[in-house]
Design an enzyme around this catalytic site. Structure first.
Site, PDB file in Angstrom:
ATOM      1  N   ASP A  13       1.054  -1.144  -0.158  1.00  0.00           N
ATOM      2  CA  ASP A  13      -0.034  -0.036   0.069  1.00  0.00           C
ATOM      3  C   ASP A  13       0.955   1.328  -0.052  1.00  0.00           C
ATOM      4  O   ASP A  13       1.515   1.601   1.156  1.00  0.00           O
ATOM      5  CB  ASP A  13      -0.789   0.039   1.309  1.00  0.00           C
ATOM      6  CG  ASP A  13      -1.701   1.021   1.426  1.00  0.00           C
ATOM      7  OD1 ASP A  13      -2.006   1.707   0.201  1.00  0.00           O
ATOM      8  OD2 ASP A  13      -2.110   1.735   2.299  1.00  0.00           O
ATOM      9  N   GLU A  73      -1.265  -1.421  -4.463  1.00  0.00           N
ATOM     10  CA  GLU A  73      -2.604  -0.644  -4.713  1.00  0.00           C
ATOM     11  C   GLU A  73      -2.423   0.660  -5.557  1.00  0.00           C
ATOM     12  O   GLU A  73      -1.476   1.158  -5.701  1.00  0.00           O
ATOM     13  CB  GLU A  73      -3.086  -0.222  -2.975  1.00  0.00           C
ATOM     14  CG  GLU A  73      -4.399   0.405  -3.077  1.00  0.00           C
ATOM     15  CD  GLU A  73      -4.845   0.937  -2.073  1.00  0.00           C
ATOM     16  OE1 GLU A  73      -5.896   1.666  -1.981  1.00  0.00           O
ATOM     17  OE2 GLU A  73      -4.822   0.161  -0.962  1.00  0.00           O
ATOM     18  N   ASP A 146      -2.334   1.014   7.457  1.00  0.00           N
ATOM     19  CA  ASP A 146      -1.812   0.803   6.114  1.00  0.00           C
ATOM     20  C   ASP A 146      -0.991  -0.681   5.931  1.00  0.00           C
ATOM     21  O   ASP A 146      -1.283  -1.055   4.914  1.00  0.00           O
ATOM     22  CB  ASP A 146      -0.562   1.898   6.010  1.00  0.00           C
ATOM     23  CG  ASP A 146      -1.400   3.249   5.889  1.00  0.00           C
ATOM     24  OD1 ASP A 146      -1.616   3.619   4.995  1.00  0.00           O
ATOM     25  OD2 ASP A 146      -1.467   4.011   6.967  1.00  0.00           O
TER      26      ASP A 146
END
Length: 185
Positions: A13, A73, A146
């Site tokens: 991420d 992502e 996260d």
């Protein structure tokens, strides 16, 4: 020890404040949790130094976990163009680090990741984290989500790869037979 047919997936991420990551292993129907965490970039003021650290830390993760595949992502579309540019740079640097080690990388939209984990494309970070905690029987969830977002990216990729890729279709019956000799009787 990795068994034949199993693969290690690193999920990332990307971010310029925190970069989350998750690592899973699997080859069957359910992935196995290996690790997750955050790379804290808050104390680095210089935006270019942040990109350097993202590159270095991504390479460290690759060296430590030796992933077969990396999922990342994709930046979501927001109203703040500057934030989008910064996030895109962070993602690009992480992808460049992965590609420099010749590891396949795939990106997933946030909505697709949430759908894969919770069956709801508009799920919150907390809902995603709670579902992953149940899935892997995790006792502690990191304060900064996260890390669970990085884990969610890896899990999303695991489930996508379990399906037959649409691009793997055959051009003709001859091509199909060559690719699938065990299905011809």
């Amino acid at each position: 020890m990795q068994k034949p047919g199993e693969r290690i997936i690193l999920g990332i991420d990307p971010g310029t404040t925190l970069m989350g990551f998750g690592v899973i292993q699997g080859g069957g129907k359910t992935p196995q949790y290996l690790d997750m965490g955050n790379i804290d970039l808050k104390k680095i003021a210089d935006p270019y130094m942040k990109l350097r650290v993202i590159h270095e830390k991504t390479l460290e993760l690759i060296k430590k976990y030796m992933p077969d595949e990396v999922a990342i992502e994709a930046p979501f579309y927001g109203k703040n163009v500057q934030s989008m540019l910064k996030l895109g740079r962070a993602q690009g640097v992480a992808i460049a680090a992965v590609l420099s080690r010749e590891i396949p990388v795939v990106e997933y939209a946030p909505r697709k990741i949430k759908l894969a984990i919770t069956s709801q494309g508009n799920a919150s970070k907390e809902q995603v984290a709670a579902m992953l905690a149940r899935m892997f029987n995790l006792k502690d969830i990191p304060k900064n989500l996260d890390a669970t977002d990085g884990l969610a990216v890896a899990v999303c990729h695991f489930y996508q790869k379990e399906q037959v890729p649409k691009s793997a279709g055959s051009k003709s019956w001859e091509d199909f037979i060559k690719k699938n000799p065990g299905r011809v009787k």
